[in-house]
Design a protein around this motif. Structure first.
Motif, short mmCIF file in Angstrom:
data_model
loop_
_atom_site.label_atom_id
_atom_site.label_comp_id
_atom_site.label_asym_id
_atom_site.label_seq_id
_atom_site.Cartn_x
_atom_site.Cartn_y
_atom_site.Cartn_z
N ALA A 117 0.84 -1.21 0.00
CA ALA A 117 0.00 0.00 0.00
C ALA A 117 0.87 1.25 0.00
O ALA A 117 0.56 2.23 -0.68
CB ALA A 117 -0.94 -0.01 1.21
N ILE A 118 1.96 1.22 0.75
CA ILE A 118 2.89 2.35 0.77
C ILE A 118 3.52 2.53 -0.61
O ILE A 118 3.64 3.65 -1.12
CB ILE A 118 3.97 2.17 1.86
CG1 ILE A 118 3.35 2.29 3.25
CG2 ILE A 118 5.10 3.18 1.69
CD1 ILE A 118 4.27 1.91 4.39
N ALA A 119 3.90 1.41 -1.22
CA ALA A 119 4.53 1.46 -2.55
C ALA A 119 3.56 2.02 -3.60
O ALA A 119 3.99 2.70 -4.53
CB ALA A 119 5.00 0.07 -2.95
N GLN A 128 -2.34 6.92 0.51
CA GLN A 128 -2.24 7.02 1.96
C GLN A 128 -3.45 6.39 2.66
O GLN A 128 -3.30 5.75 3.70
CB GLN A 128 -2.09 8.47 2.41
CG GLN A 128 -1.79 8.56 3.89
CD GLN A 128 -1.75 9.96 4.44
OE1 GLN A 128 -2.28 10.88 3.83
NE2 GLN A 128 -1.14 10.13 5.59
N ALA A 129 -4.64 6.54 2.10
CA ALA A 129 -5.84 6.00 2.74
C ALA A 129 -5.77 4.48 2.84
O ALA A 129 -6.07 3.89 3.89
CB ALA A 129 -7.09 6.42 1.98
N VAL A 130 -5.36 3.84 1.75
CA VAL A 130 -5.24 2.38 1.74
C VAL A 130 -4.13 1.94 2.69
O VAL A 130 -4.29 0.96 3.43
CB VAL A 130 -4.96 1.86 0.30
CG1 VAL A 130 -4.71 0.37 0.30
CG2 VAL A 130 -6.13 2.20 -0.61
N ALA A 131 -3.02 2.67 2.68
CA ALA A 131 -1.90 2.33 3.55
C ALA A 131 -2.29 2.46 5.02
O ALA A 131 -1.93 1.61 5.85
CB ALA A 131 -0.69 3.21 3.24
N ALA A 132 -3.03 3.51 5.35
CA ALA A 132 -3.47 3.71 6.73
C ALA A 132 -4.41 2.60 7.17
O ALA A 132 -4.33 2.11 8.30
CB ALA A 132 -4.15 5.07 6.88
N SER A 150 5.34 6.06 10.42
CA SER A 150 5.99 7.28 9.93
C SER A 150 6.05 7.28 8.40
O SER A 150 5.92 8.34 7.78
CB SER A 150 7.40 7.40 10.52
OG SER A 150 8.22 6.34 10.11
N ARG A 151 6.20 6.12 7.80
CA ARG A 151 6.20 6.04 6.33
C ARG A 151 4.82 6.34 5.75
O ARG A 151 4.71 7.01 4.72
CB ARG A 151 6.70 4.67 5.87
CG ARG A 151 8.21 4.51 6.08
CD ARG A 151 8.67 3.11 5.79
NE ARG A 151 8.42 2.76 4.41
CZ ARG A 151 8.45 1.50 3.95
NH1 ARG A 151 8.70 0.51 4.77
NH2 ARG A 151 8.22 1.23 2.68
N VAL A 152 3.79 5.86 6.42
CA VAL A 152 2.41 6.13 5.97
C VAL A 152 2.12 7.62 6.11
O VAL A 152 1.53 8.25 5.23
CB VAL A 152 1.39 5.29 6.76
CG1 VAL A 152 -0.02 5.75 6.50
CG2 VAL A 152 1.53 3.81 6.41
#
Length: 88
Positions: A38-40, A44-48, A81-83
């Motif tokens: 998700a980060i890749a 951001q919403a999906v990653a969170a 922190s990455r998200v």
């Protein structure tokens, strides 16, 4: 090789426990991989959301003795922190 009845039983228990822990570790890694993907992707919403799903799984690994508490906290912190950086 185990000789006494007690050591034979302990060997059996260790085998069972190893299988269970292996499954738990694999499950945790799957959740972490979803967050990484998700980060890749840059969303951001999906990653969170993926991070939110991974957090209880990581902490469950701690309570079950698969991960050390500090290890899980470190992983959570770095992922969070990455998200957060995705939004900036």
């Amino acid at each position: 090789m185990a000789n006494t009845p007690q050591s034979k039983k302990r060997a059996r228990q260790v085998e069972q426990r190893t299988e269970i822990n292996k499954a738990r570790r694999s499950r945790i890694r799957s959740y972490l991989r979803k967050v990484e993907e998700a980060i890749a992707s840059g969303d951001q919403a999906v990653a969170a959301a993926a991070l939110q799903a991974a957090q209880p799984e990581l902490m469950r690994g701690v309570t079950k003795g698969v991960l050390h508490k500090n290890t899980a906290s470190r992983k959570m912190s770095r992922l969070a922190s990455r998200v957060k950086a995705l939004g900036a």
